[in-house]
Scaffold this active site. Structure first.
Site, PDB file in Angstrom:
ATOM      1  CG  ASN A   1      14.749  23.872 -10.708  1.00 44.16           C
ATOM      2  OD1 ASN A   1      14.687  23.151  -9.724  1.00 44.16           O
ATOM      3  ND2 ASN A   1      13.721  24.004 -11.555  1.00 44.16           N
ATOM      4  CD  GLU A   2      12.322  20.609 -12.284  1.00 47.66           C
ATOM      5  OE1 GLU A   2      11.752  21.047 -13.300  1.00 47.66           O
ATOM      6  OE2 GLU A   2      11.717  20.190 -11.277  1.00 47.66           O
ATOM      7  CG  ASN A   3      18.188  23.887 -16.801  1.00 48.54           C
ATOM      8  OD1 ASN A   3      16.965  23.903 -16.709  1.00 48.54           O
ATOM      9  ND2 ASN A   3      18.914  24.983 -16.747  1.00 48.54           N
TER      10      ASN A   3
END
Length: 763
Positions: free
Chosen positions: A390-392
């Site tokens: 998620n979102e890295n």
């Protein structure tokens, strides 16, 4: 039995023998024993940080006698997180990963008669802080609020912008001694496809063949076998078909495993930058929500509670839940519920919002947990795709991690190499995406709305929610807006006297950065804040619902260019001001009722100067839409094929306009924002009838009433209502079915603060 093993433990607890429940964690055992206050209430969270900084020892004395089996294993489904496991004083092993299962051979250690099992847990918080000191500056960004990326443990357990900081330790999933002879089945992975063929892959500990059987069709072999099950019916997500499940029986001479499988194929259409989910070759417009652990102490969540949350999703017309990467791989019960009820599952691997080291020993731990997760979950037909993190990748670009990290690793090799290779080896027919958000074209920004997946957080953080209309996303996998929990939930946990926006207990239950100010900023262009805390609570709940409803109406109006949205978030893990539609006590907020409306199969939307009519059902539809204004009404006929969208001109006129249809969810557009047009105090009549389960409230509008809601939890915390967020044009009526226990004063159901609308904020 549980005892402290060191750390800042109060003298009243240090050395004390405390009854322990397994599955469970230290916090829940201390709470059950009455030794700590509930961390969900008041400011207690902050008084209990010593628990996460202490070491703890679980022990069990038991008798065992030889049962004739040759092999005995200690099977641990979940140890949280860093621990030493001993039997009769002999170290069996050391563990450092909450997200994987472990097995320990008890040969020559398990004895006939008395035995003693001990598991001693270190402080996960002390471990990550010590590792951060060892690594030195600069820290891996961002730390939120602890360096959680340095240990394979649920990220949100260290605190999040909706989660409390209660760093746990314990035996959080079942543990048992398993005895066996010959050959043990260690993993079964079934890929049952839409062509009615199934590949069954079996990992064995020991030698020998296995036999796999589905619906009377059998095959025997080693490694993997192929079965053709011509009689199988296809598994579909809800609203697209039924969910037939078939027993898969895998047997050896010594072992037997039964799983349920469903025949279906899932693909991702990425043509031209799209992100489209296809099941059995048919496009599925995704109407979903993100899922977080349903309790800060997940061991307390059983099948009934999971079923209730999945029911919340289904009754809000959702067809997909995304298991977010900052939590856990869920219990089998979650996936079983989704299998049985046709809810697709988007499964994140467990990485979120941080730079993760790729060095040993973490690299091997990540590989082991990923293989373990795929082994356990691959046979579930509900799982639609695996997502790396998620979102890295997005944060790596936007937050300039390369400069901050000065050449150190941040997780890229996990998302682009390790995880896809594991999925390709163990789960060949299920798609994988490296991150959310993610753009297929590497030359594009990873959060480019026109390419693949995007997260839209500019609205909550910086912009008015009408800015959703400025985006044309292909697929939105995260977006949302905050609002407080139900009044009964809030007042159970927050006891500031008097209740106020800057109350210390309220602020302890508002974890978002500058959250109260963002709520005020988001409210101001649309609704007045009200006269008191009661009005503020209603106005901010209402604004949350209106914001998300506005966004989803816009996204759906873009179909088929847009192929879905996954709102942040369905559920909460404790009583908190958050983005959830269902609060920590399981109460449906106004947002939930707004989602039920805008996620309907059939809906009519006002978009600019057009009517967008959507039929996301399997049956064609011919209907009439009434376009109603204060000055009159006009009929528009529309013919909609199955899974189709039709656009037509909105008849011109001034003032508010409402769409009404017997077959389509309608829409209402005001002449301006409520705060600008100064909605008048509501004029309406009410009537209450007693029913078998409670009361029926009928409301008839004498003039336009906007977003009428009924809150029976203000009378009785367990009371529920079947609908809310209902707008009425003059002369229309709506009925609300209220379920209560026993009798209540029915007049309370017909006035504020139980019966509320946007109008009464102006009265």
């Amino acid at each position: 039995m549980l005892r402290s093993a060191g750390g800042p433990v109060p003298s009243s607890i240090a050395g004390r023998a405390i009854p322990a429940s397994v599955p469970g964690v230290v916090h829940t055992d201390l709470l059950t024993a009455g030794l700590i206050p509930d961390p969900y209430l008041g400011m207690n969270e902050h008084e209990l940080t010593w628990i996460g900084r202490s070491r703890w020892r679980y022990s069990l004395d038991f008798d065992w006698h030889d049962d004739g089996m040759r092999r005995h294993d200690l099977a641990c489904d979940g140890l949280d997180t860093s621990a030493v496991v001993r039997l009769n004083g002999v170290e069996l092993g050391r563990v450092a990963n909450q997200h994987r299962r472990y097995r320990f051979d008890l040969a020559d250690v398990l004895v006939s008669g008395a035995n003693r099992l001990e598991i001693e847990f270190d402080s996960a918080l002390e471990i990550v802080e010590e590792e951060a000191r060892r690594v030195g500056d600069p820290p891996r960004p961002p730390v939120f609020p602890h360096p959680f990326s340095l240990l394979r443990k649920s990220a949100c357990n260290f605190g999040w912008d909706w989660g409390l900081d209660v760093v746990t330790a314990g035996i959080w999933r079942p543990i048992a001694i398993e005895s066996w002879n010959g050959t043990r089945i260690s993993a079964v992975r079934a890929s049952a496809r839409a062509d009615r063929t199934a590949t069954v892959t079996v990992d064995l500990e020991g030698d020998g063949d296995f036999t796999a059987t589905i619906a009377g069709v059998s095959a025997t072999g080693r490694g993997s076998v192929e079965l053709a099950v011509s009689s199988a019916e296809l598994w579909w997500p809800r609203s697209h078909g039924a969910q037939p499940l078939y027993d898969l029986v895998v047997e050896t001479d010594d072992d037997r495993v039964v799983q349920r499988v469903g025949f279906r194929t899932v693909e991702i259409d990425s043509a031209g930058g799209a992100f489209g989910v296809l099941v059995n070759g048919e496009p599925v417009f995704v109407r979903g929500a993100n899922w977080i652990p349903d309790d800060a102490f997940p061991s307390r969540v059983g099948r009934a509670r999971i079923a209730a949350r999945v029911t919340d999703a289904i009754e809000a017309n959702m067809n997909l839940l995304r298991v977010w990467g900052g939590g856990t791989f869920e219990h089998d019960d979650f996936y079983d519920e989704c299998d049985e009820r046709g809810v697709l599952v988007w499964q994140d691997f467990l990485f979120a919002c941080s730079a993760y080291p790729e060095e040993e020993p973490l690299y091997s731990e990540v590989a082991a947990e990923a293989r373990d997760a795929v082994d356990r979950l691959a046979s579930h037909p509900s799982i639609a795709l695996w997502n790396g993190a998620n979102e890295n990748i997005w944060q790596h670009v936007d937050l300039d991690w390369d400069t901050q990290l000065d050449g150190r690793t941040w997780g890229e090799r996990y998302y682009l190499e390790l995880l896809p290779s594991i999925v390709a080896a163990l789960d060949t027919d299920r798609p994988y995406v490296p991150n959310s958000p993610f753009s297929w074209n590497s030359e594009n920004h990873p959060n480019d709305p026109s390419d693949g997946l995007c997260h839209l957080w500019d609205v909550w953080n910086d912009l008015d929610y009408t800015a959703y209309a400025d985006h044309s996303p292909r697929f939105v996998s995260e977006f949302g807006f905050q609002g407080p929990p139900a009044w009964s939930t809030l007042t159970r946990a927050v006891h500031d006297e008097p209740l106020r926006l800057d109350g210390p207990q309220l602020l302890s239950h508002q974890k978002a950065d500058d959250g109260q100010a963002k709520l005020a900023r988001g409210l101001a262009p649309h609704l007045p804040p009200g006269r008191d805390f009661v009005d503020w609570h209603w106005a901010t709940q209402l604004n949350q619902a209106r914001a998300v409803r506005f966004g989803i109406r816009h996204f759906r109006s873009l179909a088929p260019y847009n192929q879905g949205s996954i709102v942040w978030q369905l559920n909460d893990c404790w009583p908190v001001v958050s983005w959830a539609a269902v609060d920590g006590d399981g109460v449906r907020k106004p947002l939930w009722f707004a989602l039920q409306e805008v996620y309907a199969d059939r809906i009519a939307i006002i978009s600019g100067d057009e009517i967008v009519a959507i039929n996301d059902s399997a049956e064609p539809l011919d209907t009439t839409i009434e376009v109603v204004r204060a000055t009159g009404r006009e009929s528009v006929t529309v013919s909609l094929g199955a899974r189709s969208v039709r656009r037509m001109p909105l008849p011109s006129g001034s003032g508010w306009v409402a769409l009404r249809s017997d077959e389509l969810e309608g829409d209402l557009r005001l002449a301006g924002e409520p705060v600008d047009i100064d909605l008048s105090a509501p004029r309406m009549t009410t009537h209450v009838d007693r029913t078998a389960n409670g009361y029926r409230v009928t409301v008839t509008a004498a003039e336009l009433i906007v977003d009428l809601c009924l809150f029976p939890d203000r009378i009785q915390s367990t009371a529920t209502v079947d609908r809310s967020m209902v707008s009425l044009i003059p002369g229309e009526s709506a009925t609300f079915e209220v379920a209560v226990q026993g009798d209540i004063d029915p007049t309370l159901l017909t006035a504020a603060p139980v019966l509320r609308s946007a109008n009464d904020l102006f009265g």
